[in-house]
Write an enzyme that holds these catalytic residues in place. Structure first.
Site, PDB file in Angstrom:
ATOM      1  N   LYS A 299       4.767  17.513  48.706  1.00  0.00           N
ATOM      2  CA  LYS A 299       4.560  19.088  48.752  1.00  0.00           C
ATOM      3  C   LYS A 299       3.483  19.597  47.749  1.00  0.00           C
ATOM      4  CE  LYS A 299       4.608  20.734  52.290  1.00  0.00           C
ATOM      5  NZ  LYS A 299       3.858  21.931  53.314  1.00  0.00           N
TER       6      LYS A 299
ATOM      7  N   THR B 169       6.593  25.138  50.149  1.00  0.00           N
ATOM      8  CA  THR B 169       8.129  24.987  50.494  1.00  0.00           C
ATOM      9  C   THR B 169       8.470  25.445  48.981  1.00  0.00           C
ATOM     10  OG1 THR B 169       9.811  23.880  49.966  1.00  0.00           O
ATOM     11  CG2 THR B 169       8.197  22.695  50.128  1.00  0.00           C
ATOM     12  N   ASP B 170       9.334  26.196  48.398  1.00  0.00           N
ATOM     13  CA  ASP B 170      10.112  26.540  47.434  1.00  0.00           C
ATOM     14  C   ASP B 170      11.068  25.229  47.364  1.00  0.00           C
ATOM     15  OD1 ASP B 170      12.396  25.935  49.079  1.00  0.00           O
ATOM     16  OD2 ASP B 170      13.033  27.597  48.085  1.00  0.00           O
ATOM     17  N   GLU B 171      10.543  24.069  47.462  1.00  0.00           N
ATOM     18  CA  GLU B 171      11.710  22.567  47.079  1.00  0.00           C
ATOM     19  C   GLU B 171      10.622  21.961  45.712  1.00  0.00           C
ATOM     20  OE1 GLU B 171      13.289  20.155  49.742  1.00  0.00           O
ATOM     21  OE2 GLU B 171      13.698  21.095  50.775  1.00  0.00           O
TER      22      GLU B 171
ATOM     23  N   TYR C 135       9.807  13.942  49.699  1.00  0.00           N
ATOM     24  CA  TYR C 135       8.558  14.681  50.901  1.00  0.00           C
ATOM     25  C   TYR C 135       8.057  16.087  49.613  1.00  0.00           C
ATOM     26  CZ  TYR C 135       9.300  19.789  52.621  1.00  0.00           C
ATOM     27  OH  TYR C 135       8.629  20.677  52.912  1.00  0.00           O
TER      28      TYR C 135
HETATM   29  P1  NAD Z   1       7.951  20.426  61.355  1.00  0.00           P
HETATM   30  O1  NAD Z   1       8.775  18.918  61.029  1.00  0.00           O
HETATM   31  O2  NAD Z   1       9.104  21.231  62.457  1.00  0.00           O
HETATM   32  O3  NAD Z   1       6.656  20.249  62.415  1.00  0.00           O
HETATM   33  C1  NAD Z   1       5.812  19.343  61.548  1.00  0.00           C
HETATM   34  C2  NAD Z   1       4.579  19.392  62.590  1.00  0.00           C
HETATM   35  O4  NAD Z   1       3.374  19.237  61.991  1.00  0.00           O
HETATM   36  C3  NAD Z   1       4.726  18.801  63.600  1.00  0.00           C
HETATM   37  O5  NAD Z   1       4.849  19.208  65.498  1.00  0.00           O
HETATM   38  C4  NAD Z   1       4.575  17.281  63.633  1.00  0.00           C
HETATM   39  O6  NAD Z   1       3.890  17.030  65.142  1.00  0.00           O
HETATM   40  C5  NAD Z   1       3.398  17.680  62.919  1.00  0.00           C
HETATM   41  N1  NAD Z   1       2.775  16.688  62.308  1.00  0.00           N
HETATM   42  C6  NAD Z   1       2.955  16.024  61.846  1.00  0.00           C
HETATM   43  N2  NAD Z   1       2.356  15.128  60.804  1.00  0.00           N
HETATM   44  C7  NAD Z   1       1.377  15.248  61.512  1.00  0.00           C
HETATM   45  C8  NAD Z   1      -0.449  14.619  61.442  1.00  0.00           C
HETATM   46  N3  NAD Z   1      -0.743  13.949  60.168  1.00  0.00           N
HETATM   47  N4  NAD Z   1      -1.223  15.341  62.124  1.00  0.00           N
HETATM   48  C9  NAD Z   1      -0.870  16.466  62.571  1.00  0.00           C
HETATM   49  N5  NAD Z   1       0.332  16.901  62.772  1.00  0.00           N
HETATM   50  C10 NAD Z   1       1.377  16.761  62.131  1.00  0.00           C
HETATM   51  O7  NAD Z   1       8.084  20.899  60.020  1.00  0.00           O
HETATM   52  P2  NAD Z   1       8.317  22.218  59.909  1.00  0.00           P
HETATM   53  O8  NAD Z   1       9.988  23.279  59.450  1.00  0.00           O
HETATM   54  O9  NAD Z   1       7.968  23.075  61.500  1.00  0.00           O
HETATM   55  O10 NAD Z   1       7.861  23.125  58.556  1.00  0.00           O
HETATM   56  C11 NAD Z   1       6.186  23.263  58.737  1.00  0.00           C
HETATM   57  C12 NAD Z   1       5.479  23.568  56.889  1.00  0.00           C
HETATM   58  O11 NAD Z   1       6.084  24.562  56.824  1.00  0.00           O
HETATM   59  C13 NAD Z   1       5.778  22.247  56.268  1.00  0.00           C
HETATM   60  O12 NAD Z   1       3.882  22.680  56.001  1.00  0.00           O
HETATM   61  C14 NAD Z   1       6.912  22.488  55.471  1.00  0.00           C
HETATM   62  O13 NAD Z   1       6.514  21.364  54.201  1.00  0.00           O
HETATM   63  C15 NAD Z   1       6.477  24.096  55.474  1.00  0.00           C
HETATM   64  N6  NAD Z   1       7.651  24.931  54.699  1.00  0.00           N
HETATM   65  C16 NAD Z   1       9.004  24.627  56.111  1.00  0.00           C
HETATM   66  C17 NAD Z   1       9.967  24.988  55.577  1.00  0.00           C
HETATM   67  C18 NAD Z   1      11.265  25.260  56.765  1.00  0.00           C
HETATM   68  O14 NAD Z   1      12.718  25.548  56.088  1.00  0.00           O
HETATM   69  N7  NAD Z   1      11.677  23.805  57.316  1.00  0.00           N
HETATM   70  C19 NAD Z   1      10.412  25.727  54.690  1.00  0.00           C
HETATM   71  C20 NAD Z   1       9.392  26.015  53.830  1.00  0.00           C
HETATM   72  C21 NAD Z   1       8.421  25.813  53.642  1.00  0.00           C
HETATM   73  O1  TDX Z   2      23.629  17.554  58.553  1.00  0.00           O
HETATM   74  C1  TDX Z   2      23.499  17.737  57.533  1.00  0.00           C
HETATM   75  N1  TDX Z   2      24.401  18.333  56.758  1.00  0.00           N
HETATM   76  C2  TDX Z   2      24.157  18.704  54.822  1.00  0.00           C
HETATM   77  O2  TDX Z   2      25.234  19.142  54.571  1.00  0.00           O
HETATM   78  C3  TDX Z   2      22.129  17.571  56.536  1.00  0.00           C
HETATM   79  C4  TDX Z   2      21.152  17.463  58.124  1.00  0.00           C
HETATM   80  C5  TDX Z   2      21.771  18.731  55.755  1.00  0.00           C
HETATM   81  N2  TDX Z   2      22.800  18.952  55.281  1.00  0.00           N
HETATM   82  C6  TDX Z   2      22.510  20.242  53.903  1.00  0.00           C
HETATM   83  C7  TDX Z   2      22.127  19.444  52.949  1.00  0.00           C
HETATM   84  C8  TDX Z   2      20.727  21.010  52.447  1.00  0.00           C
HETATM   85  O3  TDX Z   2      21.137  21.517  50.735  1.00  0.00           O
HETATM   86  O4  TDX Z   2      22.043  21.253  54.053  1.00  0.00           O
HETATM   87  C9  TDX Z   2      20.885  22.096  53.055  1.00  0.00           C
HETATM   88  C10 TDX Z   2      19.822  21.236  53.874  1.00  0.00           C
HETATM   89  O5  TDX Z   2      19.088  20.582  54.710  1.00  0.00           O
HETATM   90  P1  TDX Z   2      17.650  20.350  55.658  1.00  0.00           P
HETATM   91  O6  TDX Z   2      18.239  21.184  56.788  1.00  0.00           O
HETATM   92  O7  TDX Z   2      17.779  18.977  55.794  1.00  0.00           O
HETATM   93  O8  TDX Z   2      16.518  21.320  55.003  1.00  0.00           O
HETATM   94  P2  TDX Z   2      16.482  21.027  52.695  1.00  0.00           P
HETATM   95  O9  TDX Z   2      16.146  19.995  52.566  1.00  0.00           O
HETATM   96  O10 TDX Z   2      17.201  22.421  52.052  1.00  0.00           O
HETATM   97  O11 TDX Z   2      15.296  21.543  53.522  1.00  0.00           O
HETATM   98  C11 TDX Z   2      13.975  22.335  54.365  1.00  0.00           C
HETATM   99  O12 TDX Z   2      13.774  23.615  53.123  1.00  0.00           O
HETATM  100  C12 TDX Z   2      12.496  23.765  52.361  1.00  0.00           C
HETATM  101  C13 TDX Z   2      13.367  21.661  55.057  1.00  0.00           C
HETATM  102  O13 TDX Z   2      13.739  20.197  55.784  1.00  0.00           O
HETATM  103  C14 TDX Z   2      12.270  21.927  54.351  1.00  0.00           C
HETATM  104  O14 TDX Z   2      11.103  21.133  55.894  1.00  0.00           O
HETATM  105  C15 TDX Z   2      11.737  23.339  53.415  1.00  0.00           C
HETATM  106  O15 TDX Z   2      10.704  22.422  52.497  1.00  0.00           O
END
Ligand code: NAD
Ligand code: TDX
Length: 338
Positions: free
Chosen positions: A157, A120-122, A153
């Site tokens: 990462k 992630t970019d975080e 988190y």
């Molecule tokens: P998500 O929470 O939707 O999915 C995570 C999955 O991993 C789930 O299916 C969960 O059951 C599984 N999991 C959790 N713990 C586990 C374990 N110990 N063993 C096996 N499986 C396990 O997450 P996501 O949003 O799909 O993110 C996927 C990846 O992408 C993560 O590595 C996250 O850091 C990265 N990422 C997410 C975003 C975003 O915006 N969501 C952005 C950049 C990177």
């Molecule tokens: O109800 C809400 N109201 C609100 O204002 C929620 C759930 C979030 N927010 C804000 C927080 C953040 O500024 O919205 C923005 C996005 O929130 P999230 O969806 O929780 O995402 P963020 O914390 O930015 O992280 C996401 O992007 C990077 C993913 O959850 C991470 O897994 C990924 O690494």
């Protein structure tokens, strides 16, 4: 190719598996997923007969060893992924994101298997909000930006990325890394910002914005993230990191106003709720390297149209999200964010 996808029942992982089955019919896909609260078998329903789903933990060394031994490529999505949860209880984040990644790295090292690490970019921390005419506020993250994570988190990462880099340097692992910005699209858990507000609006509930809502996220459609992941796997240089983003910087207020507009509601029909502790201000990706060196381009360049399609998906797939909605909102109410 035999592909092992960890976290393939989660949001991005299940989209990745569906895309892979669709576009690479010769590949043989196995998913390793612990089916935590964030994972759902149903997210793989459209490809259930083409994918083997193994329910298990990425920190289970014996299971991971056996699965990696029969793979040509591991794509590691599994993680605890929600910042708010990491503030309530960081412990599963340390176990899954750090110990889980370590466990996979040891297995791919033993078996000489190609590895791609999804991050992630975080990990870079946050940027100041843009001020027009002030060049000091126009910065974006690049592959050279130092790590400076803010939350439990993002720090786990960041730690997992550093483990991968160390295994590349110390053991010659054939690994690539990618750091992507905020994803949106189908199959995203209703705890996350976009689906939370869409499902609130479908339920006739006002969207909930943390604090003032000025925070900026760099939105990318999940399908674009996943085409970029395949691009890095196929064309990236082993040992290297690529940033993934699609020039989607938008404030939380603007996201909510766009959603309200798509639902035919007035732009002020939302609530401000308690801000997130340590809330990162702005994320922004400079994806020049991915675009120029590897030739990747995103398909979803109109954020409003992408959101509209996502709204339609949640409208048509209530049976997928409904079971998790009440418990998720109860958790938010308990932390003053309901
Ligand atoms: P998500 O929470 O939707 O999915 C995570 C999955 O991993 C789930 O299916 C969960 O059951 C599984 N999991 C959790 N713990 C586990 C374990 N110990 N063993 C096996 N499986 C396990 O997450 P996501 O949003 O799909 O993110 C996927 C990846 O992408 C993560 O590595 C996250 O850091 C990265 N990422 C997410 C975003 C975003 O915006 N969501 C952005 C950049 C990177
Ligand atoms: O109800 C809400 N109201 C609100 O204002 C929620 C759930 C979030 N927010 C804000 C927080 C953040 O500024 O919205 C923005 C996005 O929130 P999230 O969806 O929780 O995402 P963020 O914390 O930015 O992280 C996401 O992007 C990077 C993913 O959850 C991470 O897994 C990924 O690494």
């Amino acid at each position: 190719m035999r592909v092992l996808v960890t976290g393939g029942a989660g949001f991005i992982g299940s989209n990745f598996v569906q895309q892979t089955v669709r576009e690479r019919p010769g590949d043989d896909v196995t998913v390793l997923d612990a089916l935590t609260y964030a994972g759902d078998r149903a997210s793989l329903d459209p490809v259930a007969d083409r994918v083997r789903l193994v329910e298990g933990d990425v920190a289970d060394a014996d299971l991971v060893d056996a699965l990696v031994a029969e793979a040509d490529l591991v794509v590691h999505f599994a993680a605890e992924s929600h910042n708010d949860n990491s503030l309530t209880d960081p412990s599963p984040f340390v176990r899954t994101n750090l110990v889980g990644t370590f466990t996979l790295l040891e297995a791919v090292r033993r078996h000489g298997v190609r590895y791609h690490h999804v991050s992630t970019d975080e990990v870079f921390g946050d940027l100041p909000l843009r001020v027009e005419g002030d060049p000091a506020t126009q910065e974006r993250f690049t592959e050279r930006t130092p790590y400076n994570p803010s939350s439990p988190y993002s720090s786990t990462k960041a730690g997992s990325d550093l483990l991968v880099r160390a295994w590349v340097r110390s053991f010659g692992l054939e690994a690539t890394l990618s750091n992507c910005s905020n994803n949106y699209g189908p199959y995203q858990h209703v705890e996350k910002f976009v689906p939370r507000q869409i499902t609130n609006l479908l339920d006739g509930v006002r969207p909930k914005v943390y604090g003032a809502g000025l925070n900026v996220r760099d939105w990318i459609h999940v399908e674009d993230h996943n085409t970029a992941v395949w691009t890095v796997i196929e064309r990236g240089t082993p040992g290297e990191t690529y940033l993934i983003g699609a020039d989607g910087e938008t404030s939380n207020l603007d996201v909510v106003r766009t959603l309200l507009d798509l639902f035919g509601r007035a732009p002020d029909e939302f609530d401000h709720v308690t801000d997130r502790a340590g809330h990162d201000l702005r994320y922004a990706i400079d994806a020049t390297r991915l675009r120029t060196e590897l030739g990747w381009t995103p398909r979803y360049t109109d954020f409003r149209a992408g959101l509209e399609a996502t709204v339609a998906w949640y409208r048509e797939n209530e049976s997928w999200w409904r079971p998790r909605k009440a418990a998720t909102e109860a958790r938010y109410r308990a932390s003053g964010q309901g």
